[in-house]
Design a protein around this motif. Structure first.
Motif, PDB file in Angstrom:
ATOM      1  N   UNK A 127       0.820  -1.209   0.000  1.00  0.00           N
ATOM      2  CA  UNK A 127       0.000   0.000   0.000  1.00  0.00           C
ATOM      3  C   UNK A 127       0.854   1.259   0.000  1.00  0.00           C
ATOM      4  N   UNK A 128       1.926   1.279   0.806  1.00  0.00           N
ATOM      5  CA  UNK A 128       2.802   2.448   0.838  1.00  0.00           C
ATOM      6  C   UNK A 128       3.519   2.652  -0.489  1.00  0.00           C
ATOM      7  N   UNK A 129       3.902   1.572  -1.121  1.00  0.00           N
ATOM      8  CA  UNK A 129       4.636   1.659  -2.388  1.00  0.00           C
ATOM      9  C   UNK A 129       3.744   2.023  -3.567  1.00  0.00           C
ATOM     10  N   UNK A 130       2.435   1.891  -3.394  1.00  0.00           N
ATOM     11  CA  UNK A 130       1.516   2.130  -4.508  1.00  0.00           C
ATOM     12  C   UNK A 130       0.478   3.208  -4.201  1.00  0.00           C
ATOM     13  N   UNK A 131       0.859   4.149  -3.325  1.00  0.00           N
ATOM     14  CA  UNK A 131       0.089   5.384  -3.094  1.00  0.00           C
ATOM     15  C   UNK A 131      -1.270   5.189  -2.453  1.00  0.00           C
ATOM     16  N   UNK A 132      -1.448   4.083  -1.714  1.00  0.00           N
ATOM     17  CA  UNK A 132      -2.741   3.839  -1.091  1.00  0.00           C
ATOM     18  C   UNK A 132      -2.618   3.516   0.393  1.00  0.00           C
ATOM     19  N   UNK A 133      -1.561   3.998   1.040  1.00  0.00           N
ATOM     20  CA  UNK A 133      -1.406   3.733   2.468  1.00  0.00           C
ATOM     21  C   UNK A 133      -2.344   4.597   3.304  1.00  0.00           C
ATOM     22  N   UNK A 134      -2.636   5.811   2.831  1.00  0.00           N
ATOM     23  CA  UNK A 134      -3.450   6.715   3.627  1.00  0.00           C
ATOM     24  C   UNK A 134      -4.806   7.019   3.035  1.00  0.00           C
ATOM     25  N   UNK A 135      -5.130   6.403   1.904  1.00  0.00           N
ATOM     26  CA  UNK A 135      -6.381   6.728   1.232  1.00  0.00           C
ATOM     27  C   UNK A 135      -6.710   5.599   0.255  1.00  0.00           C
ATOM     28  N   UNK A 136      -7.956   5.520  -0.158  1.00  0.00           N
ATOM     29  CA  UNK A 136      -8.330   4.509  -1.145  1.00  0.00           C
ATOM     30  C   UNK A 136      -7.706   4.842  -2.495  1.00  0.00           C
ATOM     31  N   UNK A 137      -7.670   3.898  -3.389  1.00  0.00           N
ATOM     32  CA  UNK A 137      -7.139   4.135  -4.723  1.00  0.00           C
ATOM     33  C   UNK A 137      -7.149   2.854  -5.531  1.00  0.00           C
ATOM     34  N   UNK A 138      -6.985   3.007  -6.831  1.00  0.00           N
ATOM     35  CA  UNK A 138      -7.048   1.884  -7.757  1.00  0.00           C
ATOM     36  C   UNK A 138      -5.764   1.817  -8.574  1.00  0.00           C
ATOM     37  N   UNK A 139      -5.051   0.693  -8.470  1.00  0.00           N
ATOM     38  CA  UNK A 139      -3.841   0.452  -9.248  1.00  0.00           C
ATOM     39  C   UNK A 139      -4.124  -0.572 -10.334  1.00  0.00           C
ATOM     40  N   UNK A 140      -3.456  -0.413 -11.469  1.00  0.00           N
ATOM     41  CA  UNK A 140      -3.616  -1.335 -12.589  1.00  0.00           C
ATOM     42  C   UNK A 140      -2.254  -1.939 -12.923  1.00  0.00           C
ATOM     43  N   UNK A 141      -2.249  -3.245 -13.164  1.00  0.00           N
ATOM     44  CA  UNK A 141      -1.014  -3.968 -13.464  1.00  0.00           C
ATOM     45  C   UNK A 141      -1.196  -4.801 -14.731  1.00  0.00           C
ATOM     46  N   UNK A 142      -0.065  -5.022 -15.415  1.00  0.00           N
ATOM     47  CA  UNK A 142      -0.026  -5.876 -16.600  1.00  0.00           C
ATOM     48  C   UNK A 142       0.982  -6.997 -16.343  1.00  0.00           C
ATOM     49  N   UNK A 143       0.594  -8.194 -16.728  1.00  0.00           N
ATOM     50  CA  UNK A 143       1.487  -9.348 -16.584  1.00  0.00           C
ATOM     51  C   UNK A 143       2.000  -9.780 -17.947  1.00  0.00           C
ATOM     52  N   UNK A 144       3.319  -9.990 -18.027  1.00  0.00           N
ATOM     53  CA  UNK A 144       3.928 -10.542 -19.229  1.00  0.00           C
ATOM     54  C   UNK A 144       4.706 -11.775 -18.790  1.00  0.00           C
ATOM     55  N   UNK A 145       4.094 -12.941 -18.915  1.00  0.00           N
ATOM     56  CA  UNK A 145       4.695 -14.153 -18.340  1.00  0.00           C
ATOM     57  C   UNK A 145       4.692 -14.050 -16.828  1.00  0.00           C
ATOM     58  N   UNK A 146       5.876 -14.131 -16.222  1.00  0.00           N
ATOM     59  CA  UNK A 146       6.003 -13.991 -14.770  1.00  0.00           C
ATOM     60  C   UNK A 146       6.430 -12.583 -14.372  1.00  0.00           C
ATOM     61  N   UNK A 147       6.532 -11.678 -15.329  1.00  0.00           N
ATOM     62  CA  UNK A 147       6.894 -10.296 -15.027  1.00  0.00           C
ATOM     63  C   UNK A 147       5.623  -9.473 -14.817  1.00  0.00           C
ATOM     64  N   UNK A 148       5.676  -8.565 -13.822  1.00  0.00           N
ATOM     65  CA  UNK A 148       4.523  -7.723 -13.508  1.00  0.00           C
ATOM     66  C   UNK A 148       4.931  -6.262 -13.630  1.00  0.00           C
ATOM     67  N   UNK A 149       4.042  -5.452 -14.189  1.00  0.00           N
ATOM     68  CA  UNK A 149       4.309  -4.036 -14.400  1.00  0.00           C
ATOM     69  C   UNK A 149       3.119  -3.208 -13.901  1.00  0.00           C
ATOM     70  N   UNK A 150       3.437  -2.094 -13.275  1.00  0.00           N
ATOM     71  CA  UNK A 150       2.398  -1.152 -12.869  1.00  0.00           C
ATOM     72  C   UNK A 150       2.168  -0.192 -14.028  1.00  0.00           C
ATOM     73  N   UNK A 151       0.903  -0.082 -14.463  1.00  0.00           N
ATOM     74  CA  UNK A 151       0.607   0.725 -15.643  1.00  0.00           C
ATOM     75  C   UNK A 151      -0.183   1.992 -15.352  1.00  0.00           C
ATOM     76  N   UNK A 152      -0.975   2.005 -14.262  1.00  0.00           N
ATOM     77  CA  UNK A 152      -1.849   3.153 -14.042  1.00  0.00           C
ATOM     78  C   UNK A 152      -2.272   3.219 -12.585  1.00  0.00           C
ATOM     79  N   UNK A 153      -2.630   4.436 -12.148  1.00  0.00           N
ATOM     80  CA  UNK A 153      -3.138   4.642 -10.793  1.00  0.00           C
ATOM     81  C   UNK A 153      -4.137   5.789 -10.815  1.00  0.00           C
ATOM     82  N   UNK A 154      -5.224   5.635 -10.043  1.00  0.00           N
ATOM     83  CA  UNK A 154      -6.201   6.713  -9.907  1.00  0.00           C
ATOM     84  C   UNK A 154      -6.801   6.651  -8.512  1.00  0.00           C
ATOM     85  N   UNK A 155      -7.121   7.818  -7.932  1.00  0.00           N
ATOM     86  CA  UNK A 155      -7.721   7.838  -6.599  1.00  0.00           C
ATOM     87  C   UNK A 155      -8.636   9.046  -6.458  1.00  0.00           C
ATOM     88  N   UNK A 156      -9.011   9.336  -5.215  1.00  0.00           N
ATOM     89  CA  UNK A 156      -9.874  10.476  -4.901  1.00  0.00           C
ATOM     90  C   UNK A 156     -11.141  10.431  -5.781  1.00  0.00           C
TER      91      UNK A 156
END
Length: 226
Positions: free
Chosen positions: A147-176
């Motif tokens: 949560x701290x690493x993805x901007x949602x430790x102190x508030x709600x929010x939505x993170x989006x991730x993409x998987x390529x095989x066993x690799x994971x990538x953060x693609x988007x974030x939105x909150x408030x």
């Protein structure tokens, strides 16, 4: 109770006002589509940290496990934490209202996308509350600093991730207030890197796409689970 209300007009005046507003509404739709096209072209961040969660049922889970085989993952930070005054009986009222308006998530799965919620509460309380409220989404317990690493430790929010095989990538974030617009299948797909995956969309070359209105339909016909 307020007695204020809109102006009363004739049917002809109402239709004229409606058609004038429709011009602006269509422009808004086109602008929203253009924004989604720009979002699909955003760069992404590799996720190298080994984040850990407790899955429904108590099993240990990684961020990769949360995809459950899907290519895209949407993670909503739901506040139901041990330091809340209403815990363990209830979660955040705003997050609960968000959960109430979620559409059927099987449609996302049909588009190779999974939605999950994460909280710091223990599984016994998360699942009891989920069942009490009549929700169906998968709900995991946070066990580290995701949560701290993805901007949602102190508030709600939505993170989006993409998987390529066993690799994971953060693609988007939105909150408030950005979270207010989410809930429908289309709104969620519009924040993913592959979008709605329909041929009319302005997407980079090689993005998965099918003709519109050919993939969605009766959710009980899908061969998926949440």
């Amino acid at each position: 109770m307020s007695t204020a209300r809109p102006e009363i007009v004739t049917p002809e005046q109402w239709r004229a006002a409606r058609e004038a507003l429709l011009v602006k509404e269509k422009a808004h739709t086109r602008a929203r589509d253009a924004m989604a096209a720009e979002r699909r072209r955003m760069p992404m961040i590799r996720v190298d940290k080994d984040y850990r969660f407790t899955a429904p049922g108590g099993a240990d889970a990684t961020l990769l496990d949360l995809f459950d085989g899907s290519r895209q993952l949407i993670v909503y930070r739901f506040f139901m934490d041990p330091d809340m005054d209403v815990y363990p009986e209830r979660g955040c009222p705003g997050c609960s209202m968000y959960a109430d308006q979620l559409g059927n998530l099987l449609h996302l799965r049909e588009r190779d996308t999974r939605f999950v919620a994460v909280s710091r509460g223990e599984q016994e309380h998360l699942q009891r509350y989920r069942e009490h409220m009549g929700w169906a989404f998968p709900w995991y317990t946070l066990r580290d600093d995701f949560d701290a690493d993805h901007d949602v430790a102190g508030w709600h929010g939505t993170n989006v991730f993409l998987r390529d095989g066993d690799e994971v990538f953060r693609t988007y974030f939105i909150d408030a207030r950005g979270d207010e617009a989410l809930g429908s299948t289309w709104s969620f797909l519009d924040i993913t890197p592959y979008g709605r995956q329909e041929a009319w969309e302005d997407s980079p070359e090689g993005w998965p796409q099918t003709p519109p209105y050919t993939w969605g339909g009766w959710h009980d016909k899908y061969d998926h689970t949440l």
